[in-house]
Design a protein around this motif. Structure first.
Motif, short mmCIF file in Angstrom:
data_model
loop_
_atom_site.label_atom_id
_atom_site.label_comp_id
_atom_site.label_asym_id
_atom_site.label_seq_id
_atom_site.Cartn_x
_atom_site.Cartn_y
_atom_site.Cartn_z
N GLU A 100 0.78 -1.29 0.07
CA GLU A 100 -0.14 0.09 -0.22
C GLU A 100 1.10 1.34 -0.16
N LYS A 101 1.89 1.32 0.72
CA LYS A 101 2.83 2.32 0.89
C LYS A 101 3.45 2.60 -0.59
N TRP A 102 3.93 1.41 -0.99
CA TRP A 102 4.75 1.49 -2.60
C TRP A 102 3.55 2.16 -3.54
N LYS A 103 2.48 1.83 -3.42
CA LYS A 103 1.14 2.41 -4.58
C LYS A 103 1.11 3.62 -4.32
N MET A 104 0.89 4.31 -3.06
CA MET A 104 0.82 5.55 -2.61
C MET A 104 1.99 6.49 -3.23
N GLU A 105 3.41 5.89 -3.02
CA GLU A 105 4.42 6.59 -3.49
C GLU A 105 4.30 6.49 -5.05
N ARG A 106 4.15 5.69 -5.72
CA ARG A 106 3.85 5.58 -7.05
C ARG A 106 2.85 6.50 -7.42
N GLU A 107 1.83 6.62 -6.99
CA GLU A 107 0.66 7.24 -7.48
C GLU A 107 1.22 8.88 -7.44
N ALA A 108 2.06 9.10 -6.30
CA ALA A 108 2.24 10.40 -6.01
C ALA A 108 3.42 11.00 -6.99
N ARG A 109 4.32 9.92 -7.35
CA ARG A 109 5.32 10.29 -8.73
C ARG A 109 4.44 10.51 -9.85
N LEU A 110 3.63 9.75 -10.24
CA LEU A 110 2.98 9.84 -11.40
C LEU A 110 2.04 11.20 -11.54
#
Length: 279
Positions: free
Chosen positions: A187-197
């Protein structure tokens, strides 16, 4: 108030005067032993004190006297014992025997001292008074300490935690916690990925395990082809063959046997021969 002349005419005064004239007045023991300068009198007062101590020790054996009377008797006995010691010291100063060293200790042994309170003794029924009996009770001995060998007897695989999973309770809890931790990490990785996108910083991730077909073997690696449909991997270090491993083991075994059984002279000759042959 009566005058002194009238007091002197009373029956008690005339009786005492008569005793003084006849020399029958009982002599009183000096309050301080240092006031006595005669050895016979000092020994007389010591014997008198011993007699008083003996009477009081006999009286204090009666437990029916009551707590307060027993305490008073015990205090009087201790006071007389200290006074006896003063007279014995005075007798020694006057040139008499040293009763503190050679005298009988029967009266002293009748009493019992409290541990840590040297000097004051309890006699007879005073030993069983409330608050005194507990002073004479000995503390239980501490349990003996186990030796290192005895401690090692109780150490097994369970002590080191190798049987923690045998009860069937710990393993399910660990699996549940592991799933929870993994889910949180994803979940943490997905949130960071969405923020980078959202910021436009996302780049295409490079597959570090993928190998191109046109990659050469310049680094000395050997390709290991997998099954069909699987990715190819390269070993970037030279991998010895089974024959090379067997030859290395044989050479190592020969060197161990030579070092174990061959003498230093033989080893030196062998090295010299190898040098001459260019081996």
């Amino acid at each position: 108030m009566a005058r002194n002349a009238e007091k002197a005419m009373t029956a008690l005064a005339r009786f005492r005067q008569a005793q003084l004239e006849e020399g029958k007045v009982k002599e009183r023991r000096p309050f301080l032993a240092s006031e006595c300068n005669e050895l016979p009198k000092a020994e007389k007062w010591r014997r008198q004190i011993i007699g008083e101590i003996s009477k009081k020790v006999a009286q204090i054996q009666n437990a029916g006297l009551g707590e307060f009377r027993i305490r008073d008797l015990n205090d009087e006995i201790n006071k007389l014992l200290r006074e006896k010691g003063h007279w014995e010291y005075r007798i020694k100063e006057l040139g008499g025997p040293d009763y503190a060293r050679i005298g009988p200790k029967m009266l002293d042994h009748e009493g019992k001292e409290v541990p840590g309170n040297r000097g004051y003794k309890y006699f007879g029924a005073a030993k069983d008074l409330p608050g005194v009996r507990e002073l004479f009770e000995k503390e239980p001995l501490p349990p003996p300490r186990k030796t290192r060998a005895e401690l090692m007897k109780d150490i097994d695989a369970e002590y080191y935690g190798y049987r923690d999973e045998d009860d069937g309770i710990l393993e399910p809890l660990e699996q549940e916690h592991e799933k929870k931790v993994i889910a949180e990490a994803v979940e943490k990785w997905k949130m960071e990925r969405e923020a980078r996108l959202a910021r436009g910083e996302e780049e295409e991730e490079e597959n570090i395990y993928a190998v191109n077909d046109d990659e050469s073997d310049e680094e000395g690696g050997k390709e290991r082809e997998g099954e069909e449909g699987q990715q190819k991997f390269i070993a970037h270090v030279p991998v010895p063959t089974q024959q090379e491993i067997e030859e290395a083991l044989v050479r190592r075994k020969k060197m161990e046997l030579l070092q174990k059984y061959a003498s230093e002279t033989l080893l030196a000759q062998s090295e010299e021969a190898k040098t001459l042959l260019g081996l």
